[in-house]
Write an enzyme that holds these catalytic residues in place. Structure first.
Site, PDB file in Angstrom:
ATOM      1  N   HIS A 185      -6.945  -4.519  -1.854  1.00 57.97           N
ATOM      2  CA  HIS A 185      -6.098  -5.773  -2.154  1.00 57.97           C
ATOM      3  C   HIS A 185      -6.861  -6.626  -3.414  1.00 57.97           C
ATOM      4  O   HIS A 185      -6.425  -7.487  -3.380  1.00 57.97           O
ATOM      5  CB  HIS A 185      -6.077  -6.885  -0.740  1.00 57.97           C
ATOM      6  CG  HIS A 185      -5.835  -6.134   0.427  1.00 57.97           C
ATOM      7  ND1 HIS A 185      -6.777  -5.462   1.196  1.00 57.97           N
ATOM      8  CD2 HIS A 185      -4.790  -5.902   1.076  1.00 57.97           C
ATOM      9  CE1 HIS A 185      -6.074  -5.014   2.388  1.00 57.97           C
ATOM     10  NE2 HIS A 185      -4.788  -4.996   2.042  1.00 57.97           N
TER      11      HIS A 185
ATOM     12  N   HIS B  16       0.501  -1.196   0.178  1.00 59.61           N
ATOM     13  CA  HIS B  16      -0.100  -0.180  -0.286  1.00 59.61           C
ATOM     14  C   HIS B  16       0.874   1.202  -0.043  1.00 59.61           C
ATOM     15  O   HIS B  16       0.262   2.229   0.340  1.00 59.61           O
ATOM     16  CB  HIS B  16      -0.814  -0.098   1.136  1.00 59.61           C
ATOM     17  CG  HIS B  16      -1.782  -1.328   1.222  1.00 59.61           C
ATOM     18  ND1 HIS B  16      -2.617  -1.613   0.298  1.00 59.61           N
ATOM     19  CD2 HIS B  16      -1.799  -2.104   2.437  1.00 59.61           C
ATOM     20  CE1 HIS B  16      -3.341  -2.752   0.653  1.00 59.61           C
ATOM     21  NE2 HIS B  16      -2.684  -3.124   1.919  1.00 59.61           N
TER      22      HIS B  16
END
Ligand code: ADP
Ligand code: MG
Length: 567
Positions: A220, A59
């Site tokens: 995700h 991330h």
């Protein structure tokens, strides 16, 4: 899979070492993937609350990029898209926490909740003051399931609010309350344009069709709410905004901060296009956008797409978002503009030079111009092809754009005064052409016009001198000379032919000689090594291919000659 990594198994370690090497204010903890402020001990001594966040890697710049004064004390980083272990979180808590305690900021995923949650329990049992806040800002899914909303990019704003509160020395309960107030007014939604590949997996986690996007995609690659076709950005962003407005129950008159976040693989220009619609949409909805953030804040590896976040703010939250920080991934808030009125440009007068003498050949001049415009448009794809081989493939579109601009301006050109008309054409080309050809054609026509302005326009010799002046203008501005494989290798032979014209030859005849010389010159560029312009990068690889700029000169010159001979 094509990635700039050393080994799929060491991605997170290598990345964190890069982060730590690039910033001496950070330190890595031993045996765990934890990045912390190097001065954490001083924080504890000053009675400040420690802030720990983290989660799976992938991330970036979250979460390591948010470690620094005024923001997080540490980020605990798991494997890609995998929550860090209980013991990793516990190590961070036990190593970093001082007497004022620690606030854990966790994105709402079961793995993160459990690992951070158990670490919190264990630390508490050892007497550490631990609080935890779970952020769920993703409004893509309804809030009625048992797992609750996912935590996505908006979490970064909660980090910042808590970071400013902790930096200000507020006690743990107040830091937590400030973070909670932000988290309850936080609404985000993502739009995925492509999948992403976890390095250890080696293939994308899912597939999206070429013409397909996914609304409400998780960070995700978890499922979104629905897939749909690619549409204009405004339409797609509108879907996100409408959902955020309704799920956030954001009412006209409310104050918000907007964040437009790159999911990893989106061009900056696309983010700005998204920002444009988000800001306009908020205004239409009656919201007061106090501040805006546009950038890469929390990603899903290289996923293309964006997320939009609106945070309901009051003065205190806004001040905390505006408070200074040293964390490298944070951007200072921008204050949005209230209107888009544009400053008028100052311009040169259309004609910068004298108009010169008049003649009776306006119709011929115009007919030649019209024919040149037509041939350049007709040969657009051909010129594009030639420029694709040795350049960047834009010559065809550039010259066609110039041709359209000349056609549009045709009625405003003073063709009775060719010197003036050439300078007017220069102004049109200056504005429309771009690239390298733009300024070169603009100087060619401007110099030719300026030369003609002081001459007898009905004399062929004046036109020959004007053509030569145009060539000199190109040489002076572009710095090229004969034999360097540029448009000059067509222009200069043509100028030479005009100078040596046969006595008594008419304009049409001369133009034909000049055009033939230009075409021959262009053909010879195949044997020339490129020394100027973009094709110079190619070196010998350009040999055997004609220079597109020189070819274009031959093309329009032959068209002029044909037009003169028809009239
Ligand atoms: P670019 O895309 O490289 O900016 P264009 O596609 O508009 O340029 O034009 C390419 C042509 O410009 C080349 O084929 C060549 O004829 C001409 N050119 C490049 N550099 C020069 C120069 N310094 N002087 C004269 N002509 C040049
Ligand atoms: Mg080009």
């Amino acid at each position: 899979m094509k990635k700039l990594i050393n080994d799929a198994l060491t991605v997170v370690d290598d990345m964190l070492e890069g982060v730590a090497l690039a910033n001496r204010d950070l330190i890595l903890l031993q045996g765990e993937n934890i990045v912390a402020r190097r001065d954490f001990a001083a924080l504890g001594a000053a009675g400040k609350v420690v802030l720990i966040s983290g989660g799976g890697a992938g991330h970036e710049p979250a979460h390591a990029g948010y470690v620094g004064q005024g923001l997080l004390t540490a980020a605990v980083v798991g494997a890609v898209f995998t929550s860090p272990s209980v013991d990793a979180v516990l190590s961070a808590i036990m190593t970093l926490t001082g007497p004022a305690g620690v606030l854990l900021i966790v994105k709402n995923y079961t793995g993160d909740r459990l690992n951070f949650g158990l670490a919190a329990e264990l630390a508490r049992s050892a007497g550490v003051a631990v609080e935890m806040i779970v952020v769920g800002d993703d409004v893509a899914l309804d809030d009625n399931g048992t797992v609750g909303r996912r935590g996505i990019a908006g979490t970064v704003l909660v980090h910042k609010v808590a970071g400013a509160a902790a930096e200000a020395g507020l006690p743990l309960a107040e830091v937590k309350a400030a973070a909670e107030r932000a988290a309850t007014g936080l609404f985000s939604m993502g739009l995925g344009l492509s999948a992403c590949t976890v390095p250890a997996a080696g293939t994308p986690g899912f597939t999206l069709g070429d013409n397909e996007v996914e609304y409400g995609l998780g960070i995700h690659g978890e499922n979104g709410v629905r897939r749909g076709p690619v549409e204009p950005a405004d339409n797609m962003v509108h879907v996100l905004l409408e959902r955020i407005f309704s799920q956030g129950q954001l009412l006209p008159g409310e104050r918000v901060v907007a964040m437009i976040n790159n999911l990893g693989g989106t061009a900056v220009q696309e983010l700005d296009i998204v920002a444009r619609h988000v800001l306009a949409g908020c205004v239409t909805h009656g919201l007061k956008v106090e501040a805006v953030l546009v950038g890469t804040f929390l990603t899903a590896l290289e996923m293309a797409g964006c997320s939009v976040t609106l945070l309901r703010v009051d003065d205190a939250t806004l001040a905390r978002l505006r408070a200074p920080t040293c964390a490298t991934a944070w951007h200072p808030l921008q204050s949005p503009a209230t209107d888009l009125s544009r400053q008028p440009c100052a311009a040169l007068p259309v004609s910068a030079g004298p108009s010169g003498a008049s003649w009776r050949k306006a119709a011929t001049f115009k007919a030649a111009l019209v024919a040149v415009c037509a041939i350049l448009k007709e040969h657009e794809s051909h010129l594009t092809e030639l420029d694709s081989v040795v350049g960047d493939g834009d010559l065809g579109t550039s010259l066609a754009r110039g041709a359209v601009a000349i056609e549009r301006a045709l009625d405003t050109l003073d063709c009775d005064h060719p010197a003036l008309a050439l300078q007017q054409i220069s102004a049109v080309l200056r504005r429309s052409l771009g690239g390298t050809s733009g300024p070169l054609y603009a100087i060619f026509t401007f110099s030719a016009g300026a030369s003609l302005a002081g001459a007898e326009v009905t004399q062929l010799a004046s036109w020959s001198r004007a053509f030569q002046a145009g060539c000199e203008g190109v040489m002076k501005l572009g710095g090229a000379k004969a034999g360097e494989r540029t448009m000059l290798d067509a222009l200069l032979p043509a100028a030479h032919a005009l100078r040596n014209r046969e006595k008594g030859a008419g304009a049409g005849e001369c133009a034909l000689l000049a055009a033939s010389a230009a075409l021959q010159g262009a053909a010879q560029t195949k044997q020339m090594l490129p020394r100027k312009g973009r094709s110079s990068y190619l070196g010998e690889r350009a040999l055997g291919h004609v220079d597109p700029g020189a070819f274009a000169v031959g093309l329009w010159m032959m068209t002029v000659a044909n037009a003169l001979n028809r009239f």
